[in-house]
Write an enzyme that holds these catalytic residues in place. Structure first.
Site, short mmCIF file in Angstrom:
data_model
loop_
_atom_site.label_atom_id
_atom_site.label_comp_id
_atom_site.label_asym_id
_atom_site.label_seq_id
_atom_site.Cartn_x
_atom_site.Cartn_y
_atom_site.Cartn_z
N ALA A 78 0.84 -1.20 0.00
CA ALA A 78 0.00 0.00 0.00
C ALA A 78 0.87 1.24 0.00
O ALA A 78 2.01 1.23 0.48
CB ALA A 78 -0.92 0.01 1.22
N ASP A 79 0.32 2.31 -0.55
CA ASP A 79 0.99 3.61 -0.47
C ASP A 79 -0.05 4.69 -0.23
O ASP A 79 -1.11 4.70 -0.88
CB ASP A 79 1.77 3.93 -1.74
CG ASP A 79 2.59 5.20 -1.56
OD1 ASP A 79 3.64 5.14 -0.90
OD2 ASP A 79 2.17 6.27 -2.06
N THR A 80 0.25 5.59 0.70
CA THR A 80 -0.68 6.66 1.06
C THR A 80 -0.11 8.01 0.64
O THR A 80 1.06 8.30 0.89
CB THR A 80 -0.94 6.65 2.58
OG1 THR A 80 -1.52 5.39 2.96
CG2 THR A 80 -1.90 7.77 2.97
#
EC number: 3.6.1.9
Length: 207
Positions: A78-80
């Site tokens: 995941a990347d935010t």
């Protein structure tokens, strides 16, 4: 692949691990991906989050393929990204960066995007992008100095952690709260379950 299905979390984030644990899912291994998270020139927030989540998944997949115990695992990455308009805010490492982020967010709406990428044991890739809208109260200089002094912002997208002190800055949040923490839980668990991962195996005696 034979035996129990395994899950590798392509992150060293305690927040992402804690969220999965909250859903009764305990990854078999944490394999943070060494990926340059600098946005490309002119890159939009959505595109940046999608690209980095896929890059993290791919990097971890390569590492896992060399590990006899983990080869053939599910890989979740995941990347935010936090953005004001088209402007991507940094993952603050310095106090000055955090202060600048907070001044920009003060009294304004911003958006938090988290891209989730799942690689299955068969090598298929499934990806989702989740958006949450957040509005901060107007922050005083005392608020900003006090929060920067807490150190809570270090390494956080946009220079804040909503699950901590900064939660008191939030006037309004529309969408997934866990997305702002760093991993949209409903979408992540749905991706895993949809691809055959036993999402309920850890529910027994969870309480």
């Amino acid at each position: 692949m034979t035996g129990r299905l395994k899950l590798v979390l392509a992150s060293g984030s305690p927040r992402r691990l804690s969220l999965l644990n909250q859903a009764g899912i305990d990854p078999d291994a944490l394999r943070p991906a060494d990926v340059d998270e600098t946005p490309e020139r002119g890159e939009l927030p959505r595109a940046c989050a999608n690209r980095l989540a896929r890059a993290k998944a791919d990097a971890t997949l390569k590492a896992v393929q060399l590990d006899d115990d983990l080869r053939g695992s599910f890989i979740l990455a995941a990347d935010t990204v936090v953005a004001v308009g088209r402007r991507i805010l940094p993952k603050a490492d310095l106090a000055d960066e955090a202060s600048q982020c907070l001044r920009l967010l003060s009294g304004r709406n911003h958006r938090v995007y988290t891209a989730v990428c799942l690689v299955t044991p068969k090598g298929n890739c499934r990806q989702r992008l989740i958006e949450t809208r957040v509005r901060f109260k107007r922050l005083t200089e005392e608020d900003i100095r006090g929060y920067v002094g807490s150190g809570e912002w270090r390494g956080k997208a946009g220079g804040y952690a909503v699950q901590g002190i900064a939660g008191s800055f939030v006037v309004k949040l529309v969408g997934s709260y866990t997305n702002v923490v760093g991993l949209p839980l409903y979408e992540s668990v749905s991706l895993l379950g949809g691809e055959g991962f036993p999402i309920r195996s850890g529910w027994l005696n969870a309480g």
